[in-house]
Design a protein around this motif. Structure first.
Motif, PDB file in Angstrom:
ATOM      1  N   LEU A  81       0.944  -1.144  -0.020  1.00 53.53           N
ATOM      2  CA  LEU A  81      -0.070  -0.075  -0.087  1.00 53.53           C
ATOM      3  C   LEU A  81       0.829   1.293  -0.227  1.00 53.53           C
ATOM      4  CD1 LEU A  81      -2.706  -1.157   2.685  1.00 53.53           C
ATOM      5  CD2 LEU A  81      -2.791  -1.314   0.046  1.00 53.53           C
ATOM      6  N   HIS A  97      -4.956   6.936 -10.066  1.00 50.60           N
ATOM      7  CA  HIS A  97      -4.964   7.472  -8.789  1.00 50.60           C
ATOM      8  C   HIS A  97      -3.592   7.947  -8.398  1.00 50.60           C
ATOM      9  CE1 HIS A  97      -9.212   5.937  -8.730  1.00 50.60           C
ATOM     10  NE2 HIS A  97      -8.409   4.780  -8.940  1.00 50.60           N
ATOM     11  N   SER A 103      -2.027   3.905  -3.805  1.00 52.27           N
ATOM     12  CA  SER A 103      -2.551   2.689  -4.468  1.00 52.27           C
ATOM     13  C   SER A 103      -3.967   2.404  -4.253  1.00 52.27           C
ATOM     14  CB  SER A 103      -1.672   1.423  -4.008  1.00 52.27           C
ATOM     15  OG  SER A 103      -1.697   1.588  -2.673  1.00 52.27           O
ATOM     16  N   GLN A 104      -4.424   1.114  -5.068  1.00 41.57           N
ATOM     17  CA  GLN A 104      -5.876   0.692  -4.989  1.00 41.57           C
ATOM     18  C   GLN A 104      -5.911  -0.593  -5.178  1.00 41.57           C
ATOM     19  OE1 GLN A 104      -8.822   1.959  -7.899  1.00 41.57           O
ATOM     20  NE2 GLN A 104     -10.078   2.716  -6.207  1.00 41.57           N
ATOM     21  N   CYS A 105      -6.475  -1.212  -4.074  1.00 40.91           N
ATOM     22  CA  CYS A 105      -6.604  -2.561  -3.965  1.00 40.91           C
ATOM     23  C   CYS A 105      -8.054  -2.970  -4.174  1.00 40.91           C
ATOM     24  CB  CYS A 105      -6.258  -2.914  -2.617  1.00 40.91           C
ATOM     25  SG  CYS A 105      -5.796  -4.842  -2.267  1.00 40.91           S
ATOM     26  N   ASN A 137      -3.751  -5.350  -6.369  1.00 39.41           N
ATOM     27  CA  ASN A 137      -3.416  -3.853  -5.773  1.00 39.41           C
ATOM     28  C   ASN A 137      -2.736  -3.199  -6.946  1.00 39.41           C
ATOM     29  OD1 ASN A 137      -3.100  -2.275  -3.768  1.00 39.41           O
ATOM     30  ND2 ASN A 137      -0.828  -2.582  -3.774  1.00 39.41           N
ATOM     31  N   ARG A 174       0.443   2.986  -7.021  1.00 35.25           N
ATOM     32  CA  ARG A 174       0.151   4.456  -7.365  1.00 35.25           C
ATOM     33  C   ARG A 174       0.209   4.871  -8.614  1.00 35.25           C
ATOM     34  NH1 ARG A 174       2.972   9.177  -4.950  1.00 35.25           N
ATOM     35  NH2 ARG A 174       4.497   7.654  -3.974  1.00 35.25           N
ATOM     36  N   ASP A 211      -8.121   1.803  -0.516  1.00 37.96           N
ATOM     37  CA  ASP A 211      -7.347   2.851  -1.136  1.00 37.96           C
ATOM     38  C   ASP A 211      -6.915   4.098  -0.003  1.00 37.96           C
ATOM     39  OD1 ASP A 211      -9.999   3.782  -1.187  1.00 37.96           O
ATOM     40  OD2 ASP A 211     -10.128   3.993  -3.404  1.00 37.96           O
ATOM     41  N   ARG A 212      -6.577   5.115  -0.728  1.00 40.39           N
ATOM     42  CA  ARG A 212      -6.381   6.356  -0.086  1.00 40.39           C
ATOM     43  C   ARG A 212      -7.576   7.147   0.158  1.00 40.39           C
ATOM     44  NH1 ARG A 212      -5.977  11.511  -1.678  1.00 40.39           N
ATOM     45  NH2 ARG A 212      -4.780  12.871  -0.737  1.00 40.39           N
TER      46      ARG A 212
END
Length: 162
Positions: A46, A75, A79-81, A117, A120, A140-141
Motif C-alpha cells: 500500500l 490514482h 495505490s488501490q486494491c 493492488n 500508485r 485505497d487512499r
C-alpha cells in the motif's frame, strides 16, 4: 471500430509492472490461530501520499465478454486494491504510462481467490466483475485533494477471452 485485446490469465510476473497479485497459492508463510489458519503474509504494497488507508465496499454491475471500453483511470495519490468478496473471476485492465497518458492496454482474467493492488499512478480500467454480485472490498487512499485522473482513448478496445 475498436481494437481487440485478448485477456490473459492473471499472473504475478505479468502483472508486476502495474501492481501486486494477492492470492493464497502455495504453502502459507506461517500457521496462526492454534494451527487452524494459514497466513499468506504481506501480499500487497500500500502506497499513499498524505491521507490514510480506508476500506470501502463497492457493488459493481457485472459486465460480459467481449467487453468494450475506452475509459481508464489512475490514482496519483495512492495505490488501490480490489478484493472480491466472492470466488468469481473478474476482468482487470491496465496500461503503461507513456508521458502522462496511457499506452496500449492489457487485459487479465483473475482466477477464483485472486485480488489485485494497483501501484500508485497506474492506469487501469474500471472495476469489472463478470458475474453478480459484483461485491468488492476496496482499500485505497482517503484524504484531501483530487486522487482521480480519467482518460478516454480516441478509439476504443474490445476485450475477448482466449
Amino acid at each position: 471500430m475498436s481494437r481487440q485485446i485478448t485477456a490473459q490469465p492473471l499472473t504475478a510476473a505479468d502483472f508486476a509492472p502495474y501492481g501486486d497479485v494477492l492470492d493464497a497459492v502455495g504453502a502459507p508463510d506461517k500457521m496462526i490461530n492454534e494451527g487452524m489458519c494459514g497466513r499468506h503474509h504481506d501480499r500487497a504494497r500500500l502506497d499513499f501520499t498524505d491521507g490514510r488507508a480506508g476500506v470501502s465496499i463497492f457493488n459493481a454491475q457485472p459486465r460480459a465478454l467481449p467487453y468494450d471500453f475506452d475509459l481508464v483511470e489512475r490514482h496519483p495519490e495512492g495505490s488501490q486494491c480490489f478484493v472480491p468478496m466472492t470466488q468469481a473471476p473478474f476482468l482487470v485492465i491496465v496500461a503503461p504510462d507513456e508521458g502522462g497518458t496511457p499506452g496500449t492496454p492489457r487485459a487479465f482474467l483473475t482466477a477464483p481467490g485472486q485480488a489485485v493492488n494497483f501501484h500508485r499512478g497506474t492506469w487501469h480500467g474500471v472495476l469489472t466483475p463478470l458475474s453478480a454480485p459484483g461485491l468488492f472490498a476496496v482499500v485505497d487512499r482517503i484524504g484531501p485533494g483530487a486522487n482521480l485522473e480519467e482518460y478516454r482513448y480516441e478509439e476504443g478496445f474490445t476485450v475477448t477471452q482466449t
